[in-house]
Design an enzyme around this catalytic site. Structure first.
Site, PDB file in Angstrom:
ATOM      1  N   LEU A 110       0.832  -1.209   0.000  1.00 57.78           N
ATOM      2  CA  LEU A 110       0.000   0.000   0.000  1.00 57.78           C
ATOM      3  C   LEU A 110       0.859   1.248   0.000  1.00 57.78           C
ATOM      4  O   LEU A 110       1.804   1.350   0.788  1.00 57.78           O
ATOM      5  CB  LEU A 110      -0.907   0.015   1.234  1.00 57.78           C
ATOM      6  CG  LEU A 110      -1.546   1.370   1.594  1.00 57.78           C
ATOM      7  CD1 LEU A 110      -2.567   1.780   0.527  1.00 57.78           C
ATOM      8  CD2 LEU A 110      -2.194   1.320   2.971  1.00 57.78           C
ATOM      9  N   SER A 111       0.500   2.220  -0.839  1.00 57.73           N
ATOM     10  CA  SER A 111       1.093   3.554  -0.819  1.00 57.73           C
ATOM     11  C   SER A 111       2.607   3.477  -1.006  1.00 57.73           C
ATOM     12  O   SER A 111       3.067   3.031  -2.052  1.00 57.73           O
ATOM     13  CB  SER A 111       0.695   4.271   0.475  1.00 57.73           C
ATOM     14  OG  SER A 111       1.000   5.639   0.416  1.00 57.73           O
ATOM     15  N   ALA A 112       3.404   3.891  -0.010  1.00 61.14           N
ATOM     16  CA  ALA A 112       4.852   3.735  -0.129  1.00 61.14           C
ATOM     17  C   ALA A 112       5.204   2.265  -0.295  1.00 61.14           C
ATOM     18  O   ALA A 112       6.150   1.913  -1.017  1.00 61.14           O
ATOM     19  CB  ALA A 112       5.549   4.315   1.097  1.00 61.14           C
ATOM     20  N   ALA A 164       4.457   1.447  -3.892  1.00 60.35           N
ATOM     21  CA  ALA A 164       5.576   1.878  -4.730  1.00 60.35           C
ATOM     22  C   ALA A 164       6.739   0.904  -4.597  1.00 60.35           C
ATOM     23  O   ALA A 164       7.439   0.600  -5.572  1.00 60.35           O
ATOM     24  CB  ALA A 164       5.998   3.280  -4.340  1.00 60.35           C
ATOM     25  N   ILE A 206      -1.075  -1.131  -4.654  1.00 58.71           N
ATOM     26  CA  ILE A 206      -2.261  -0.458  -4.132  1.00 58.71           C
ATOM     27  C   ILE A 206      -1.919   0.992  -3.826  1.00 58.71           C
ATOM     28  O   ILE A 206      -1.065   1.272  -2.971  1.00 58.71           O
ATOM     29  CB  ILE A 206      -2.775  -1.152  -2.856  1.00 58.71           C
ATOM     30  CG1 ILE A 206      -3.029  -2.653  -3.113  1.00 58.71           C
ATOM     31  CG2 ILE A 206      -4.048  -0.476  -2.351  1.00 58.71           C
ATOM     32  CD1 ILE A 206      -3.367  -3.444  -1.870  1.00 58.71           C
TER      33      ILE A 206
END
Length: 405
Positions: A153-155, A158, A177
């Site tokens: 998720l998020s970081a 990435a 995500i």
């Protein structure tokens, strides 16, 4: 001692996930069994100075699959494990979970350093530490090396893209995500411009960045699922489209979907190629991991800060990875799940939340357009989108809110 950036502390804390701080405190009741999430030490040289946690369900057979989980900023391994719903399917379908954790010593907000070249390059930093966790699991848990997957998720999303790009020989598929394309960000400064307003490149340009991550590699590339809320104002939805462009190009398929479908939770699914890439768009959802609390086969997770009640992304990803015994398509059951949901709602009190319009949008109960906030599902206008206007919202169905309690 690893670096810690004060600028990153301020910016990522405000922009990328300050509200995630409470997520680790939300717990889901674990089944009555001996298996627990356990920290693992000595899994390798660990150049990224990450912590490794592992979950091995009771009765885990040899040669089982494994999924690597990467949490978001200010989250931790136990919080993401507890609330994302992965434990349910690990227990049911018997696969291992490897949960990486970013310590505050690396990044004051516990964000994976997805923008640092030293952490996003094959054979270096955090990317190598995560790969060593997989190696440890293969050696010590009997994990099937051809059935290893990653989701974040998020970081962490990435960083999931980082792992898929740098180690295509390790991961068969992955899930991104609310993340960004690989190597969109190469410094702390442009990490935030990638998050918002985003970067627009050609599919070939995005694809070249992935191909350059492991120069000379000619083997198969991972399949990829991408999740993004249409009202994500932390990591804007353009990133979902650009990630689609990147991975379809890497897989050598068109950016025109071969099929589209509507799923529960205001979710649309676009499939590219022969199920090479999936793009899930969740209408009206903000920044977070999509969950759908409940006991049905396709329900999972615990709703909370940045675990947003919409659809169980974990269930869909587990099917996409083939963790249910090899099938990749949902059974017919999910197509009828909207029917029993409304009949069940009168048996429990409706959820009512009073908060600022800004907080409603941040939590995924509403979205903003033209400076006004609108309730998800009903699309009722709540007033100006700011911290001074307060509204009471009542949930009448999954991801459907009306004004007034």
């Amino acid at each position: 001692m690893r670096r810690s950036s004060s600028t990153l502390t301020r910016l990522l804390g405000v922009v990328a996930g300050l509200a995630l701080a409470v997520a680790g405190a939300v717990a889901v009741a674990a089944p009555a069994q001996a298996a627990t999430l356990t920290q693992v030490t000595g899994f390798g040289s660990n150049p990224g100075n990450l912590a490794m946690y592992a979950y091995r369900p009771d009765g885990l057979p040899a040669n089982s699959p494994a999924v690597v989980l990467l949490h978001g900023c200010t989250q931790n391994a136990s919080g993401y494990f507890a609330n994302s719903g992965w434990q349910k399917y690990a227990d049911q379908w018997k696969f291992a979970l490897i949960v990486a954790q970013q310590p505050a010593g690396n990044n004051a907000n516990s964000c994976f350093n997805f923008f640092e070249a030293g952490d996003t390059t094959r054979g270096q930093g955090e990317a190598l530490s995560i790969k060593q966790m997989v190696d440890h699991a293969k050696t010590n848990y009997g994990v099937n090396g051809s059935r290893v997957y990653v989701s974040g998720l998020s970081a962490g999303g990435a960083m999931s893209a980082v792992m898929l790009a740098t180690y295509p020989d390790v991961f068969a598929a992955g899930s991104i995500i609310a993340g960004i394309p690989y190597r969109c960000a190469t410094s702390m400064v442009n990490a935030f411009s990638c998050m918002s307003p985003g970067a627009d490149k050609t599919p070939a340009a995005w694809g070249d960045l992935v191909r350059g991550a492991y120069s000379g590699y000619t083997g198969p590339r991972p399949r990829v699922a991408i999740w993004h809320g249409t009202s994500d104002y932390t990591v804007v939805p353009l990133n979902g489209t650009e990630s689609r462009d990147q991975w379809t190009n890497v897989r050598g398929v068109s950016q025109t979907p071969t099929s589209t479908s509507s799923l529960p939770g205001n979710t649309s699914l676009e499939v590219y190629g022969n199920d090479d890439v999936r793009l899930y768009r969740i209408s009206g959802m903000g920044h977070g991991t999509p969950v759908d609390p409940g006991s049905a086969a396709e329900q999972c997770g615990t709703a909370g800060a940045y675990f947003l009640d919409s659809i169980c992304s974990t269930y869909r990803d587990a099917l996409f990875f083939g963790l249910n015994g090899g099938g990749t398509n949902p059974t017919p059951t999910p197509t009828v799940t909207p029917t029993p949901t409304p009949t069940a709602t009168p048996t429990t009190p409706p959820t009512c939340v009073t908060a600022s319009n800004y907080a409603h949008v941040a939590a995924g109960r509403a979205y903003q357009s033209g400076g006004y906030a609108y309730a998800n599902g009903s699309n009722q206008r709540m007033g100006l989108y700011n911290t001074f206007y307060t509204s009471a919202l009542k949930q009448t169905a999954p991801n459907h809110w009306v004004i007034g309690c």
